[in-house]
Design a protein around this motif. Sequence first.
Motif, short mmCIF file in Angstrom:
data_model
loop_
_atom_site.label_atom_id
_atom_site.label_comp_id
_atom_site.label_asym_id
_atom_site.label_seq_id
_atom_site.Cartn_x
_atom_site.Cartn_y
_atom_site.Cartn_z
N LEU A 20 87.89 102.34 78.63
CA LEU A 20 87.58 103.59 79.20
C LEU A 20 86.67 104.54 78.55
O LEU A 20 85.78 105.25 78.94
CB LEU A 20 88.70 104.40 79.94
CG LEU A 20 89.37 103.62 80.86
CD1 LEU A 20 90.68 104.19 81.37
CD2 LEU A 20 88.65 103.49 82.24
N LEU A 24 82.97 105.34 79.41
CA LEU A 24 82.72 106.65 79.93
C LEU A 24 82.33 107.72 78.98
O LEU A 24 82.19 108.86 79.38
CB LEU A 24 84.02 107.26 80.63
CG LEU A 24 84.46 106.18 81.85
CD1 LEU A 24 85.65 106.68 82.49
CD2 LEU A 24 83.24 106.03 83.07
N ILE A 29 84.19 111.85 79.69
CA ILE A 29 85.43 111.33 80.04
C ILE A 29 85.80 110.19 79.43
O ILE A 29 85.31 109.15 79.27
CB ILE A 29 85.25 111.13 81.83
CG1 ILE A 29 84.53 112.05 82.32
CG2 ILE A 29 86.54 110.53 82.20
CD1 ILE A 29 85.42 113.51 82.81
N GLN A 33 91.22 111.70 80.42
CA GLN A 33 90.73 112.58 81.55
C GLN A 33 90.48 111.53 83.02
O GLN A 33 90.60 112.39 84.02
CB GLN A 33 89.62 113.33 81.32
CG GLN A 33 89.75 114.50 80.34
CD GLN A 33 89.91 113.87 78.77
OE1 GLN A 33 88.82 113.14 78.45
NE2 GLN A 33 90.62 114.48 77.92
N HIS A 34 90.37 110.47 83.00
CA HIS A 34 89.94 109.83 84.06
C HIS A 34 91.10 109.82 85.35
O HIS A 34 90.78 110.09 86.37
CB HIS A 34 89.53 108.19 83.92
CG HIS A 34 90.64 107.42 83.52
ND1 HIS A 34 91.60 107.28 82.81
CD2 HIS A 34 90.87 106.64 84.87
CE1 HIS A 34 92.50 106.22 83.17
NE2 HIS A 34 92.09 105.98 84.32
N THR A 38 90.09 111.68 88.87
CA THR A 38 90.41 110.80 90.18
C THR A 38 91.44 111.28 90.97
O THR A 38 91.26 111.32 92.17
CB THR A 38 90.62 109.40 89.87
OG1 THR A 38 91.79 109.09 89.03
CG2 THR A 38 89.33 108.60 88.96
N VAL A 102 83.46 106.20 87.23
CA VAL A 102 84.75 106.03 86.73
C VAL A 102 85.58 104.90 87.51
O VAL A 102 86.23 104.20 87.08
CB VAL A 102 85.53 107.32 86.97
CG1 VAL A 102 87.13 107.29 86.74
CG2 VAL A 102 84.94 108.55 85.90
N ARG A 106 86.90 101.37 86.29
CA ARG A 106 88.05 100.83 86.47
C ARG A 106 88.37 99.69 87.13
O ARG A 106 89.04 98.83 86.86
CB ARG A 106 89.00 102.05 87.20
CG ARG A 106 89.33 103.04 86.39
CD ARG A 106 89.88 104.30 86.82
NE ARG A 106 90.63 104.05 88.26
CZ ARG A 106 91.23 105.13 88.81
NH1 ARG A 106 91.47 106.16 88.47
NH2 ARG A 106 91.82 104.91 90.06
#
Length: 146
Positions: A20, A24, A29, A33-34, A38, A102, A106
């Motif tokens: 991640l 990102l 991000i 923070q993701h 979300t 994001v 994922r």
Amino acid sequence: MKKTFLKYISVIYRNTNRYLDICLEEDKIGAGQHFFLTYIHENEGITMYDLAKIGNFDKGTVTKAVQKLMDLGYVTTKTDEVDKRVKHIYVTEKAHKVLDRVYETRQIWKENITKGISSQEIELVADILEKMAENSKEGIQQSKEL
């Protein structure tokens, strides 16, 4: 050598965070923070207290993550009209541009780590991990009561 599931949970967690962070990076991000971005998007108007409770985070972690998202211009807060101590959190238009990336990131990661695993096996593992997570919360609570 005996296998231990905790080792594998740790490896998956660390590799997920690295993935991640890499994917990102341009949006500033990362793994930290993701989840918050979300979850705020999916629950517009949520409070920091509710974020902490749902994610099993302490208040300081939530405050720091939300502040970073505010500094990046991805979320904004609005003071509750009844209780001025409560702030509701909302995503901004700028965040909507980042959220697609994001969610896509994922999804790709999920596909990568579940390659060769049946949907039934994935569901079973998720159910087991959910139960283990609940047990871990209860274990922490019991240790506080000692």
